[in-house]
Scaffold this active site. Structure first.
Site, PDB file in Angstrom:
ATOM      1  N   LYS A  47       1.776   1.600  -9.735  1.00 22.22           N
ATOM      2  CA  LYS A  47       0.959   2.807  -9.580  1.00 22.22           C
ATOM      3  C   LYS A  47       0.979   3.340  -8.150  1.00 22.22           C
ATOM      4  O   LYS A  47       0.676   4.505  -7.911  1.00 22.22           O
ATOM      5  CB  LYS A  47      -0.465   2.561 -10.057  1.00 22.22           C
ATOM      6  N   SER A 298       5.446  -4.678 -14.864  1.00 21.08           N
ATOM      7  CA  SER A 298       4.764  -3.555 -14.210  1.00 21.08           C
ATOM      8  C   SER A 298       3.644  -3.960 -13.264  1.00 21.08           C
ATOM      9  O   SER A 298       3.265  -3.173 -12.393  1.00 21.08           O
ATOM     10  CB  SER A 298       4.206  -2.618 -15.284  1.00 21.08           C
TER      11      SER A 298
HETATM   12  C1  LIG Z   1      -1.216   1.598 -15.596  1.00 20.47           C
HETATM   13  C2  LIG Z   1      -0.358   0.434 -15.997  1.00 20.47           C
HETATM   14  C3  LIG Z   1       0.534   0.506 -17.089  1.00 20.47           C
HETATM   15  C4  LIG Z   1       0.634   1.711 -17.988  1.00 20.47           C
HETATM   16  O1  LIG Z   1       1.016   2.871 -17.307  1.00 20.47           O
HETATM   17  P1  LIG Z   1       0.753   4.316 -17.930  1.00 20.47           P
HETATM   18  O2  LIG Z   1       1.363   5.255 -16.983  1.00 20.47           O
HETATM   19  O3  LIG Z   1      -0.740   4.499 -18.062  1.00 20.47           O
HETATM   20  O4  LIG Z   1       1.391   4.330 -19.292  1.00 20.47           O
HETATM   21  C5  LIG Z   1       1.352  -0.589 -17.329  1.00 20.47           C
HETATM   22  N1  LIG Z   1       1.269  -1.714 -16.593  1.00 20.47           N
HETATM   23  C6  LIG Z   1       0.419  -1.821 -15.550  1.00 20.47           C
HETATM   24  C7  LIG Z   1       0.385  -3.087 -14.785  1.00 20.47           C
HETATM   25  C8  LIG Z   1      -0.425  -0.749 -15.207  1.00 20.47           C
HETATM   26  O5  LIG Z   1      -1.271  -0.875 -14.172  1.00 20.47           O
END
Ligand SMILES: *Cc1c(COP(=O)(O)O)cnc(C)c1O
Length: 320
Positions: A47, A298
Site C-alpha cells: 500500500k 502482499s
Molecule cells: C489492502 C491489501 C490487499 C488488498 O488490496 P486491494 O487493493 O484492497 O484489493 C491485499 N493484501 C494486503 C496485505 C493488503 O494490505
C-alpha cells in the site's frame, strides 16, 4: 480505462526514490511458481506504493495542508509513512475501539492520531470534517486513480522479473492492487491471465462482479483480515477495471488460507493471511499451475501470536 500504462510508468518514476523494489524468488516446492516478496516493502505491505504516488501527485498547496485517512491497517501505515517521507502532515482518524498498540504504531510512523467516537463511521466523519474545514486531502485505500497507478508499478516489476509470465495471482479486496497490476500486465502482455483471489467470508468484489454493480456483503472474521471491507457503493475506478480485466476470481476457505501461511512459513516467508491466498488456491487444487505463474505476497503484518497459533495447526479464526 481510468488508469493507463502511461500513468503507471509515470508513477514508477515518481515513487522510485521512496519505495523498495522487492525481490522475486522461486517457490522451491511448486515448480513454475514465483513469489513477488512485496511483504518486504517498507511498512510491510504494497500500500506504500499507492499512497506515495497519490501524495506526490497532489498540487503543492494541497500537500502543504496535509493528508488524512481513517484506516488502522496497512493503508493507514502507508499514508503515515509516505507523508513523513515527502514532508507532508498526515492525520489518521481512529475510533476509541482501536487497540492502543495499533494507535502507537501509527504515531511511531510520524502521523497525528485523532481519536473520535466509538465507531469507524465516526472516524470517517472526522475525516470529512478535516477535508472540509482544514483543507486536508483524503487518501482513499483503493478507489483512486493515483492509488491504482501506484499499485500498478508492481505489474512492471513482475514483467521485468518474469517476462514470460502466463498467470498472475493477486489478493483481492477493494481491487486497487488487482486493477493496477491488470492494467500494466494486460497492456504489455495481453495473453497473460489475471486471477483475483479472496476469502469466502465476505468476497465483496466477487459479489459485485456477479451482480454487475457494487453490492455490500456481511463481513466475518478471517485470517485474511486485510481483505475485509466493501468496494464502496460509489466505486468509480477499481470496479470497472476489475470487470474489464480480471479473467477469474477464486474464493478460498479459512483452512486453505491457514495451509498457505504454513507452507510459506516453512520456506521462510512470514506473511499475513491476505498474502497467502494464492498458495491457498494452489495447494487446495482450486487452481492448477500452468506455465510461469507469479503470486503476490502482499503483506507481512500478522500478529505474532496468531501466526504461532496457525503454525500450531489453527484452521479457523477466533470469532470476536
Ligand atoms: C489492502 C491489501 C490487499 C488488498 O488490496 P486491494 O487493493 O484492497 O484489493 C491485499 N493484501 C494486503 C496485505 C493488503 O494490505
Amino acid at each position: 480505462m481510468p488508469v493507463t500504462l502511461a500513468d503507471i510508468r509515470a508513477a514508477a518514476t515518481r515513487i522510485a526514490p521512496h519505495i523498495r523494489q522487492t525481490p522475486v524468488v522461486a517457490d522451491p516446492d511448486l515448480p513454475g511458481l514465483s513469489l513477488k516478496c512485496e511483504y518486504q516493502q517498507e511498512t510491510g505491505a504494497f500500500k506504500l506504493r499507492g499512497a506515495t504516488n497519490a501524495i506526490l501527485s497532489l498540487p503543492e498547496n494541497a500537500r502543504a495542508n496535509g493528508v488524512v485517512t481513517a484506516s488502522t491497517g496497512n493503508h493507514g501505515r502507508a499514508v503515515a509513512h509516505a507523508a513523513k517521507q515527502v514532508g507532508a502532515k498526515a492525520v489518521v482518524c481512529l475510533s476509541r475501539l482501536v487497540p492502543s498498540n495499533k494507535v502507537q504504531a501509527i504515531r511511531d510512523l510520524g502521523a497525528e492520531v485523532r481519536i473520535t467516537g466509538a465507531s469507524q463511521d465516526q472516524a470517517m466523519i472526522e475525516v470529512a470534517r478535516a477535508t472540509r474545514d482544514e483543507g486536508m486531502t483524503e487518501i482513499p485505500p483503493f478507489d483512486h486513480n493515483d492509488v491504482v497507478a501506484g499499485q500498478g508499478t508492481l505489474g512492471l516489476e513482475i514483467l521485468d522479473a518474469v517476462p514470460d509470465v502466463q498467470t498472475v495471482l493477486i489478493p483481492l479486496s477493494g481491487g486497487g492492487l488487482a486493477a493496477g497490476i491488470a492494467v500494466a500486465v494486460k497492456a504489455l502482455r495481453p495473453e497473460a491471465k489475471i486471477i483475483g483471489i479472496t476469502m469466502e467470508n465476505g468476497a465483496a468484489m466477487q459479489a459485485s462482479l456477479r451482480a454487475g454493480h457494487p453490492v455490500e456483503v456481511t463481513e466475518e472474521a478471517s485470517f485474511a483480515d486485510s481483505l475485509g471491507g466493501g468496494i464502496g457503493m460509489e466505486n468509480r475506478v477499481t470496479f470497472p477495471i476489475c470487470r474489464a480485466l480480471l479473467d477469474r476470481v477464486v474464493l478460498v476457505s479459512e483452512a486453505e488460507i491457514a495451509a498457505g501461511i504454513r507452507h510459506l512459513a516453512r520456506a521462510g516467508h512470514v506473511v499475513e493471511g491476505a498474502a497467502a491466498v494464492g498458495h491457498a488456491a494452489i495447494l487446495s487444487g482450486k487452481l492448477t499451475l500452468d506455465g510461469p505463474t507469479v503470486t503476490i505476497l502482499s503483506g507481512a503484518n500478522i500478529d505474532p501470536g496468531l501466526h504461532a497459533r496457525i503454525l500450531a495447526g489453527a484452521d479457523a479464526p477466533e470469532t470476536p
